[in-house]
Design a protein around this motif. Structure first.
Motif, PDB file in Angstrom:
ATOM      1  N   VAL A 142       0.996  -1.193  -0.067  1.00  0.00           N
ATOM      2  CA  VAL A 142       0.091  -0.107   0.108  1.00  0.00           C
ATOM      3  C   VAL A 142       0.827   1.247   0.001  1.00  0.00           C
ATOM      4  CG1 VAL A 142      -1.742   1.247   1.098  1.00  0.00           C
ATOM      5  CG2 VAL A 142      -1.600  -1.246   1.291  1.00  0.00           C
ATOM      6  N   LYS A 144       0.931   5.484   0.230  1.00  0.00           N
ATOM      7  CA  LYS A 144       0.165   6.567   0.420  1.00  0.00           C
ATOM      8  C   LYS A 144       0.646   8.074   0.377  1.00  0.00           C
ATOM      9  CE  LYS A 144      -2.857   3.793   3.450  1.00  0.00           C
ATOM     10  NZ  LYS A 144      -3.461   3.807   4.643  1.00  0.00           N
ATOM     11  N   VAL A 154      -4.357   7.255  -1.934  1.00  0.00           N
ATOM     12  CA  VAL A 154      -3.927   5.463  -1.611  1.00  0.00           C
ATOM     13  C   VAL A 154      -3.917   4.700  -2.739  1.00  0.00           C
ATOM     14  CG1 VAL A 154      -4.620   3.809  -0.205  1.00  0.00           C
ATOM     15  CG2 VAL A 154      -5.005   6.023   0.455  1.00  0.00           C
ATOM     16  N   GLU A 186       3.190   0.996   3.142  1.00  0.00           N
ATOM     17  CA  GLU A 186       2.882  -0.072   4.460  1.00  0.00           C
ATOM     18  C   GLU A 186       2.226  -1.289   3.970  1.00  0.00           C
ATOM     19  OE1 GLU A 186      -0.071   2.658   6.553  1.00  0.00           O
ATOM     20  OE2 GLU A 186      -1.656   1.350   5.552  1.00  0.00           O
ATOM     21  N   GLU A 187       2.108  -2.043   4.861  1.00  0.00           N
ATOM     22  CA  GLU A 187       1.784  -3.498   4.963  1.00  0.00           C
ATOM     23  C   GLU A 187       0.062  -3.376   4.516  1.00  0.00           C
ATOM     24  OE1 GLU A 187       1.072  -6.638   8.773  1.00  0.00           O
ATOM     25  OE2 GLU A 187       1.537  -4.431   8.935  1.00  0.00           O
ATOM     26  N   PHE A 188      -0.142  -4.436   3.704  1.00  0.00           N
ATOM     27  CA  PHE A 188      -1.425  -4.556   3.335  1.00  0.00           C
ATOM     28  C   PHE A 188      -2.520  -5.574   4.318  1.00  0.00           C
ATOM     29  CE2 PHE A 188      -4.728  -7.091   0.944  1.00  0.00           C
ATOM     30  CZ  PHE A 188      -5.424  -6.101   0.319  1.00  0.00           C
ATOM     31  N   LEU A 189      -3.398  -4.948   4.828  1.00  0.00           N
ATOM     32  CA  LEU A 189      -4.202  -5.520   5.835  1.00  0.00           C
ATOM     33  C   LEU A 189      -5.386  -6.046   5.184  1.00  0.00           C
ATOM     34  CD1 LEU A 189      -3.924  -2.837   8.702  1.00  0.00           C
ATOM     35  CD2 LEU A 189      -2.397  -5.161   8.300  1.00  0.00           C
ATOM     36  N   GLU A 193     -13.949  -3.578   7.036  1.00  0.00           N
ATOM     37  CA  GLU A 193     -13.706  -2.171   7.542  1.00  0.00           C
ATOM     38  C   GLU A 193     -14.891  -1.474   8.070  1.00  0.00           C
ATOM     39  OE1 GLU A 193     -11.584   0.512   4.602  1.00  0.00           O
ATOM     40  OE2 GLU A 193     -11.393  -1.262   3.357  1.00  0.00           O
ATOM     41  N   LYS A 215     -16.712   1.946  -0.858  1.00  0.00           N
ATOM     42  CA  LYS A 215     -15.640   3.124  -1.507  1.00  0.00           C
ATOM     43  C   LYS A 215     -15.749   3.071  -3.056  1.00  0.00           C
ATOM     44  CE  LYS A 215     -13.155   5.037   2.165  1.00  0.00           C
ATOM     45  NZ  LYS A 215     -12.485   4.404   3.319  1.00  0.00           N
ATOM     46  N   ILE A 283      -6.888   2.145  10.084  1.00  0.00           N
ATOM     47  CA  ILE A 283      -6.464   2.359   8.471  1.00  0.00           C
ATOM     48  C   ILE A 283      -6.036   3.886   8.313  1.00  0.00           C
ATOM     49  CG2 ILE A 283      -7.397   2.405   6.107  1.00  0.00           C
ATOM     50  CD1 ILE A 283      -6.550  -0.312   6.994  1.00  0.00           C
ATOM     51  N   GLU A 284      -6.931   4.475   8.775  1.00  0.00           N
ATOM     52  CA  GLU A 284      -6.829   6.402   8.673  1.00  0.00           C
ATOM     53  C   GLU A 284      -7.466   6.870   9.735  1.00  0.00           C
ATOM     54  OE1 GLU A 284      -8.637   8.055   5.583  1.00  0.00           O
ATOM     55  OE2 GLU A 284     -10.508   6.898   5.701  1.00  0.00           O
TER      56      GLU A 284
END
Ligand code: AMP
Ligand code: GLY
Length: 426
Positions: A142, A144, A154, A186-189, A193, A215, A283-284
């Motif tokens: 990921v 950003k 993102v 960053e690491e993909f989780l 959500e 989204k 996540i944010e």
């Protein structure tokens, strides 16, 4: 009381309608508002980023309380400016809004205070970022952009080639302007959500009812990322047990961390969470109400919104009992054909019976008045919200209202709430 709401989308329409319920409110202004908001407030032709003009207007009109809803004016410091002129506001000051304004800041904060989030590294140099991604060799990964990027900053790269393109387009081609001077890799989780909006005055955090955003533009979570095509509340994945974990490991630690940093956050703090197999992770953060989360959360709020906002300003939130209905809500966004890419504007709209159906509110996001008639003026045009005793009922009502609405090119996702319904059946 004279109220000013800064912003002009569906979120602001929902805030305005709720504030109107307070009998002490005599007049509401919106900067800039939109065609539909004009029925509920006086729209003033000043953009949400025009800080000085907003402050002049608020002083001239002797506004008693101002709600700054969008990210841009918050990050630019509109609350600081208005408060310096003696106008009380709901919303974080510039120092606190950095929580959304800089992903590097928010990631470093989480690391420093042990708040669970995806593993990450920060880069200010494209070659170093690409070298790191190559060495890690873990895909998807990921990428950003550090700063605000209209919710589009993102990129989830499935391969080294995509990652290299993403890094170069953000850092070298400046796809998001100066927002891309730094990037976070960053690491993909994985996992469901959840959006949790909360009220906080820096002393207390009061989470609102949870919600789920959708989204992507198309059914089955296909297509491009958008600002959000629909929402449901509550989010069935967000159990009481998970809520407790989030309060202890994320919500309170975030509030305390901001206090420790001398950046006390007052306003709506939005937690974008992923319920990973290793527990809930951030996540944010957003420094404001979500859009279209607000359009399902506020209709379920039973306590007077303006009273809560004033308590946040006065730092007396702990004195209030903020209550939500046990009903469910669903919001389906009706968008312009082509959104989130290019689309037509100025199309005449037919609402049929949508607005007179029971338990339905049609929030306007991208509409304008032209010769006294409502026309489309944005990508996301309307948010059709229904409330009901449970999620299936709310969804059915929302879609039946949507079917009444038409304009040239109108489209919506047909599967808002489908994942939530699946989770409820399990
Ligand atoms: P944001 O603009 O930060 O909300 O990110 C947009 C979307 O990208 C999120 O709603 C997630 O679906 C996805 N996303 C962001 N970060 C990650 C991550 N570390 N792992 C997986 N998906 C992510
Ligand atoms: N719906 C996501 C956001 O407001 O950022």
């Amino acid at each position: 009381m004279k109220i000013l709401v800064v912003g002009g989308g569906g979120r602001e329409h929902a805030i305005i309608k709720k504030i109107k319920e307070n009998p002490a409110v005599t007049e509401i202004f919106a900067c800039p508002g939109n065609g539909g908001i004009a029925k509920d407030a006086v729209c003033v032709d000043i953009g949400a980023k025009d800080l000085d003009k907003i402050a002049d207007f608020a002083q001239k009109e002797q506004i008693d309380f101002c709600v700054v809803a969008p990210d841009d004016p918050l990050v630019l410091g509109l609350v600081d400016l208005l408060e310096s002129k003696g106008i009380p506001c709901f919303g974080p000051d510039k120092k606190a809004a950095i929580l959304e304004g800089s992903k590097v800041f928010s990631k470093d904060l989480m690391k420093k205070y042990n708040i669970p989030t995806a593993r990450y590294e920060v880069f200010e140099d494209a070659d170093a970022a690409i070298e790191y991604i190559r060495t890690q060799n873990e895909f998807p990964t990921v990428i950003k952009a550090d700063g605000l990027a209209l919710g589009k900053g993102v990129i989830i790269a499935e391969s080294m080639e995509q990652a290299e393109d993403a890094v170069k387009s953000i850092m070298e081609d400046k796809l998001f302007g100066d927002s891309g001077n730094h990037i976070v890799v960053e690491e993909f989780l994985t996992g469901p959500e959840v959006s949790v909006l909360s009220f906080t005055d820096g002393k207390t955090v009061v989470p609102m009812i949870s919600s789920m955003d959708h989204k992507r533009a198309l059914d089955g979570d296909k297509g491009l990322n958008t600002g959000g095509m629909g929402t449901v509340a509550p989010n069935p994945y967000y159990t009481e047990e998970i809520a407790k974990i989030c309060m202890d490991t994320i919500f309170l630690p975030t509030m305390q961390a901001m206090n420790q940093e001398g950046r006390t956050f007052k306003g709506c703090l939005y937690f974008g969470l992923m319920l990973t197999p290793k527990g809930p992770k951030v996540i944010e953060y957003n420094c404001r109400f979500g859009d279209p989360e607000t359009q399902v959360v506020l209709p379920l709020l039973k306590t007077d919104l303006l009273t809560v906002m004033q308590a946040v300003h006065d730092e007396t939130l702990s004195d209030l009992n903020v209550e939500f209905s046990s009903d469910s809500a669903a919001c389906v966004i009706v968008a312009s054909g082509g959104y989130p890419q290019s689309y037509k504007k100025g199309c005449l709209m037919d609402f049929g019976n949508a607005e007179s159906l029971p338990d339905i509110t049609v929030y306007h996001a991208g509409t304008a008045l032209k010769d006294g008639q409502l026309v489309t003026a944005g990508g996301r045009v309307l948010g059709v919200t229904a409330t009901g005793a449970n999620l299936p009922t709310a969804l059915k009502k929302a879609y039946s209202a949507v079917s009444e609405i038409s304009f040239d090119g109108a489209f919506c996702r047909k599967d808002i709430g489908a994942r939530a319904l699946q989770a409820l059946r399990k």
